[in-house]
Design a protein around this motif. Structure first.
Motif, PDB file in Angstrom:
ATOM      1  N   GLY A 186      19.346   6.260 -13.983  1.00  0.00           N
ATOM      2  CA  GLY A 186      19.417   5.440 -12.803  1.00  0.00           C
ATOM      3  C   GLY A 186      20.900   5.206 -12.056  1.00  0.00           C
ATOM      4  O   GLY A 186      21.829   5.500 -12.600  1.00  0.00           O
ATOM      5  N   GLN A 187      20.910   4.081 -11.395  1.00  0.00           N
ATOM      6  CA  GLN A 187      22.156   3.621 -10.684  1.00  0.00           C
ATOM      7  C   GLN A 187      22.473   2.270 -11.597  1.00  0.00           C
ATOM      8  O   GLN A 187      22.442   1.275 -10.818  1.00  0.00           O
ATOM      9  CB  GLN A 187      22.070   3.616  -9.178  1.00  0.00           C
ATOM     10  CG  GLN A 187      21.833   4.826  -8.516  1.00  0.00           C
ATOM     11  CD  GLN A 187      22.113   4.647  -7.113  1.00  0.00           C
ATOM     12  OE1 GLN A 187      22.926   3.858  -6.472  1.00  0.00           O
ATOM     13  NE2 GLN A 187      21.120   5.215  -6.324  1.00  0.00           N
ATOM     14  N   GLY A 195       0.720  -1.263   0.060  1.00  0.00           N
ATOM     15  CA  GLY A 195      -0.139   0.024   0.147  1.00  0.00           C
ATOM     16  C   GLY A 195       0.696   1.317  -0.045  1.00  0.00           C
ATOM     17  O   GLY A 195       0.470   2.361  -0.344  1.00  0.00           O
ATOM     18  N   THR A 196       2.149   1.224   0.541  1.00  0.00           N
ATOM     19  CA  THR A 196       2.762   2.394   0.698  1.00  0.00           C
ATOM     20  C   THR A 196       3.624   2.800  -0.553  1.00  0.00           C
ATOM     21  O   THR A 196       4.109   3.869  -0.793  1.00  0.00           O
ATOM     22  CB  THR A 196       3.565   2.425   2.020  1.00  0.00           C
ATOM     23  OG1 THR A 196       4.427   1.350   1.880  1.00  0.00           O
ATOM     24  CG2 THR A 196       2.730   2.306   3.239  1.00  0.00           C
ATOM     25  N   GLY A 197       4.261   1.955  -1.341  1.00  0.00           N
ATOM     26  CA  GLY A 197       4.919   2.103  -2.368  1.00  0.00           C
ATOM     27  C   GLY A 197       6.255   2.079  -2.037  1.00  0.00           C
ATOM     28  O   GLY A 197       6.641   2.380  -0.872  1.00  0.00           O
ATOM     29  N   VAL A 198       7.570   1.789  -2.957  1.00  0.00           N
ATOM     30  CA  VAL A 198       8.723   2.182  -2.486  1.00  0.00           C
ATOM     31  C   VAL A 198       9.365   3.123  -3.146  1.00  0.00           C
ATOM     32  O   VAL A 198      10.655   3.368  -3.067  1.00  0.00           O
ATOM     33  CB  VAL A 198       9.693   0.697  -2.629  1.00  0.00           C
ATOM     34  CG1 VAL A 198       8.919  -0.245  -1.737  1.00  0.00           C
ATOM     35  CG2 VAL A 198       9.500   0.228  -4.199  1.00  0.00           C
ATOM     36  N   VAL A 199       8.923   3.492  -4.537  1.00  0.00           N
ATOM     37  CA  VAL A 199       9.870   4.445  -5.521  1.00  0.00           C
ATOM     38  C   VAL A 199       9.548   6.036  -5.091  1.00  0.00           C
ATOM     39  O   VAL A 199       8.333   6.374  -5.282  1.00  0.00           O
ATOM     40  CB  VAL A 199       9.300   4.312  -6.979  1.00  0.00           C
ATOM     41  CG1 VAL A 199       9.986   5.125  -7.942  1.00  0.00           C
ATOM     42  CG2 VAL A 199       9.558   2.797  -7.408  1.00  0.00           C
ATOM     43  N   PHE A 223      15.978   0.885  -6.436  1.00  0.00           N
ATOM     44  CA  PHE A 223      15.293   0.494  -5.430  1.00  0.00           C
ATOM     45  C   PHE A 223      15.143  -1.084  -5.594  1.00  0.00           C
ATOM     46  O   PHE A 223      14.266  -1.844  -5.027  1.00  0.00           O
ATOM     47  CB  PHE A 223      13.723   0.739  -5.694  1.00  0.00           C
ATOM     48  CG  PHE A 223      13.590   2.431  -5.407  1.00  0.00           C
ATOM     49  CD1 PHE A 223      13.528   2.802  -4.293  1.00  0.00           C
ATOM     50  CD2 PHE A 223      13.736   3.210  -6.608  1.00  0.00           C
ATOM     51  CE1 PHE A 223      13.464   4.500  -4.129  1.00  0.00           C
ATOM     52  CE2 PHE A 223      13.600   4.688  -6.573  1.00  0.00           C
ATOM     53  CZ  PHE A 223      13.544   5.126  -5.220  1.00  0.00           C
ATOM     54  N   ASN A 224      16.362  -1.542  -6.002  1.00  0.00           N
ATOM     55  CA  ASN A 224      16.302  -3.063  -5.954  1.00  0.00           C
ATOM     56  C   ASN A 224      16.202  -3.970  -4.744  1.00  0.00           C
ATOM     57  O   ASN A 224      15.318  -4.799  -4.708  1.00  0.00           O
ATOM     58  CB  ASN A 224      17.850  -3.533  -6.729  1.00  0.00           C
ATOM     59  CG  ASN A 224      17.872  -5.114  -6.897  1.00  0.00           C
ATOM     60  OD1 ASN A 224      17.173  -5.398  -7.565  1.00  0.00           O
ATOM     61  ND2 ASN A 224      18.664  -5.656  -6.219  1.00  0.00           N
ATOM     62  N   ALA A 225      16.714  -3.487  -3.707  1.00  0.00           N
ATOM     63  CA  ALA A 225      16.353  -4.093  -2.335  1.00  0.00           C
ATOM     64  C   ALA A 225      15.223  -4.016  -1.810  1.00  0.00           C
ATOM     65  O   ALA A 225      14.507  -4.787  -1.201  1.00  0.00           O
ATOM     66  CB  ALA A 225      17.423  -3.428  -1.375  1.00  0.00           C
ATOM     67  N   GLU A 226      14.422  -2.746  -1.971  1.00  0.00           N
ATOM     68  CA  GLU A 226      13.078  -2.488  -1.489  1.00  0.00           C
ATOM     69  C   GLU A 226      12.022  -3.165  -2.513  1.00  0.00           C
ATOM     70  O   GLU A 226      11.145  -3.731  -1.866  1.00  0.00           O
ATOM     71  CB  GLU A 226      12.808  -1.029  -1.672  1.00  0.00           C
ATOM     72  CG  GLU A 226      13.381  -0.086  -0.864  1.00  0.00           C
ATOM     73  CD  GLU A 226      14.757  -0.041  -1.303  1.00  0.00           C
ATOM     74  OE1 GLU A 226      15.500   0.917  -0.299  1.00  0.00           O
ATOM     75  OE2 GLU A 226      15.351  -0.036  -2.210  1.00  0.00           O
ATOM     76  N   GLN A 282       9.785  -6.097  -1.248  1.00  0.00           N
ATOM     77  CA  GLN A 282       8.269  -6.367  -1.385  1.00  0.00           C
ATOM     78  C   GLN A 282       7.804  -7.674  -1.968  1.00  0.00           C
ATOM     79  O   GLN A 282       6.836  -7.931  -1.713  1.00  0.00           O
ATOM     80  CB  GLN A 282       7.895  -5.057  -2.073  1.00  0.00           C
ATOM     81  CG  GLN A 282       8.101  -3.708  -1.826  1.00  0.00           C
ATOM     82  CD  GLN A 282       7.198  -3.585  -0.817  1.00  0.00           C
ATOM     83  OE1 GLN A 282       7.723  -3.635   0.686  1.00  0.00           O
ATOM     84  NE2 GLN A 282       5.980  -2.978  -0.953  1.00  0.00           N
ATOM     85  N   TRP A 283       8.591  -8.069  -2.934  1.00  0.00           N
ATOM     86  CA  TRP A 283       8.268  -9.335  -3.585  1.00  0.00           C
ATOM     87  C   TRP A 283       8.053 -10.590  -2.448  1.00  0.00           C
ATOM     88  O   TRP A 283       7.194 -11.340  -2.533  1.00  0.00           O
ATOM     89  CB  TRP A 283       9.479  -9.704  -4.406  1.00  0.00           C
ATOM     90  CG  TRP A 283       9.089 -11.121  -5.340  1.00  0.00           C
ATOM     91  CD1 TRP A 283       8.457 -11.055  -6.583  1.00  0.00           C
ATOM     92  CD2 TRP A 283       9.695 -12.491  -4.973  1.00  0.00           C
ATOM     93  NE1 TRP A 283       8.497 -12.434  -6.847  1.00  0.00           N
ATOM     94  CE2 TRP A 283       9.103 -13.372  -5.884  1.00  0.00           C
ATOM     95  CE3 TRP A 283      10.414 -12.969  -3.820  1.00  0.00           C
ATOM     96  CZ2 TRP A 283       9.209 -14.787  -5.823  1.00  0.00           C
ATOM     97  CZ3 TRP A 283      10.678 -14.320  -3.851  1.00  0.00           C
ATOM     98  CH2 TRP A 283       9.879 -15.132  -4.864  1.00  0.00           C
ATOM     99  N   TRP A 284       9.106 -10.576  -1.498  1.00  0.00           N
ATOM    100  CA  TRP A 284       9.134 -11.615  -0.209  1.00  0.00           C
ATOM    101  C   TRP A 284       7.830 -11.273   0.633  1.00  0.00           C
ATOM    102  O   TRP A 284       7.117 -12.200   1.013  1.00  0.00           O
ATOM    103  CB  TRP A 284      10.226 -11.350   0.281  1.00  0.00           C
ATOM    104  CG  TRP A 284      11.421 -12.141  -0.136  1.00  0.00           C
ATOM    105  CD1 TRP A 284      12.639 -11.569  -0.668  1.00  0.00           C
ATOM    106  CD2 TRP A 284      11.585 -13.750  -0.345  1.00  0.00           C
ATOM    107  NE1 TRP A 284      13.393 -12.471  -1.237  1.00  0.00           N
ATOM    108  CE2 TRP A 284      12.871 -13.678  -1.049  1.00  0.00           C
ATOM    109  CE3 TRP A 284      10.952 -14.615  -0.077  1.00  0.00           C
ATOM    110  CZ2 TRP A 284      13.447 -14.997  -1.350  1.00  0.00           C
ATOM    111  CZ3 TRP A 284      11.417 -16.015  -0.432  1.00  0.00           C
ATOM    112  CH2 TRP A 284      12.765 -16.137  -0.943  1.00  0.00           C
TER     113      TRP A 284
END
Length: 460
Positions: free
Chosen positions: A378-379, A7-11, A420-423, A427-429
């Protein structure tokens, strides 16, 4: 659990982690090219909501000179960071560049990455700190390292010198709205073991006396008609290009600390000059201008500058590789838009064809533009792209170019995802966990109902 995990998003922008996502991930750039027997010309045109020409300013506040416009994450809030257009050039002697463009120059732990190398560690490095005098990991080419994933693994100076003598470097044309345009110049640099400037003097120097915490120079009233700019001028949305918005040697005099300085007086922290030597090879043809929401800049340079260790020479019927970048919206460092690699042909077929002219300056045609889409990178580093974490690494190993495989929109999206790879992985997990709980709940519910139904049947 679904709301908690999704619900909160990561990007989102996160300056503490050197993350700022541009509101638009792509932008247009138009380019034309022409040449005669001695000179080559490139014309660039790109949109910008407003021009940013004030760069790195000193503002007088409560008796002190305060710096505005140092490199930062994302846009400068006061708008004191210049717009720029840059172009990397190769003549085929950096073969990966023609297939993958500027990606090959991005090593591990680069400046302003979330996982950037510490300034103290870089400054202590014998090559980057000792030889180059830098404290940040900047652009460099893959063969200058024994391991591109380790910025410290610099090859010997004799190897670096031999590489450069063989043409293993990228020529970097670097026009700056604040630090070069005022004197009709472009900076001239290169990328090899590090991003460095060509030999000689560039179009600007630093106007700061560190011992006295004050400028070295101020405006000469007899020549400029003023002693300083004002903060109000710096904050205006428009620029008088025929007026004075920069400080150059021909309108400067030594700083006078006894002058009655007023609150919000402003002196540029950069002193512009004409430049000398190889670093002064590129100039602005006409005047670089912003008008009606568009920058329009034409650069010119000798086909062969006579500086083979710094510049790539052009010749009739030659074919070259180019990549472009634009900084706008008061952003610096890695917050730019970049391009795929493109080919340039001088009188021969290519993505961008430079047409031959008889005169000393081109007459541009409005229908002669090559339209290029730039994207936010990006990175994404070369070590990542060539490692097992990238599904396309085998394609890179096979030498397959990037343009046929990925659009600019895709690369921009991938660039954001890598930030945001870690985030995203987390989220996937969480999503997987929520799904497993849901399935477990359904199984328990169905089992309970099934058991209850069975018991009722037995009772009957």
């Amino acid at each position: 659990m679904a709301w908690f995990s999704q619900g909160t998003g990561v990007v989102k922008s996160d300056p503490e982690r050197n993350i700022w996502i541009p509101p638009t991930l792509t932008m247009p750039l138009q380019v034309q090219a022409a040449y005669n027997d001695e000179q080559i010309f490139f014309r660039y045109r790109w949109p910008a909501d407003k021009p940013h020409v004030y760069h790195d300013m000193l503002r007088y506040q409560d008796g002190n000179w305060v710096r505005y416009g140092a490199s930062r994450t994302g846009p400068d809030p006061e708008g004191t960071y210049e717009d720029r257009v840059s172009m990397l050039v190769d003549d085929g002697r950096v073969p990966e560049f023609g297939r993958y463009g500027g990606y090959i120059t991005v090593g591990a732990d680069m400046r302003f990455f979330t996982q950037q190398a510490s300034k103290s560690e870089v400054a202590a490095d014998p090559y980057i700190g000792g030889k180059m005098g830098a404290n940040e990991v900047q652009k460099h080419l893959p063969a200058t390292r024994t391991d591109m994933a380790d910025w410290r693994s610099v090859k010997s100076e004799s190897d670096l010198d031999a590489q450069r003598a063989s043409g293993y470097f990228l020529d970097l044309w670097h026009w700056r709205a604040g630090r070069s345009n005022g004197v009709n110049m472009s900076d001239d640099q290169l990328v090899a073991g590090h991003r460095i400037s060509d030999a000689g003097k560039g179009p600007f120097s630093t106007n700061w006396d560190a011992e006295r915490n004050q400028p070295l120079f101020m405006f000469d009233r007899d020549k400029a008609g003023m002693d300083a700019l004002t903060w109000r001028q710096v904050q205006q949305d428009s620029v008088d290009f025929d007026g004075i918005y920069y400080l150059s040697e021909d309108m400067a005099r030594p700083f006078d600390p006894t002058h009655e300085w007023q609150q919000d007086d402003v002196i540029p922290r950069r002193l512009l000059r004409s430049g000398q030597g190889s670093r002064a090879d590129i100039s602005v043809l006409g005047q670089g201008r912003w008008q009606d929401g568009w920058w329009d800049v034409t650069l010119q340079r000798a086909l062969d500058t006579g500086h083979p260790l710094d510049d790539k020479a052009f010749q009739h019927q030659g074919r070259y590789d180019l990549a472009f970048a634009v900084h706008r919206d008061a952003t610096g460092s890695r917050w730019h838009y970049v391009s795929h690699p493109y080919t340039l042909g001088l009188g021969r077929d290519a993505d961008l064809v430079a047409r031959y002219i008889d005169g000393d300056r081109p007459v541009w045609n409005d229908d002669g533009w090559t339209d290029i889409t730039l994207f936010y990178p990006g990175q994404v580093s070369w070590p990542q792209l060539t490692s097992q974490v990238h599904a396309g690494a085998p394609n890179i190993a096979a030498g397959e170019p990037v343009r046929p495989r990925h659009s600019e929109q895709q690369l921009a999206q991938y660039g954001v995802e890598m930030e945001f790879n870690a985030e995203i992985t987390r989220q996937w997990w969480l999503t997987l966990g929520a799904g497993l709980v849901l399935m477990l709940g359904l199984w328990l519910g169905l089992r309970r109902d099934f058991t209850s139904t069975t018991k009722r049947g037995d009772a009957q």
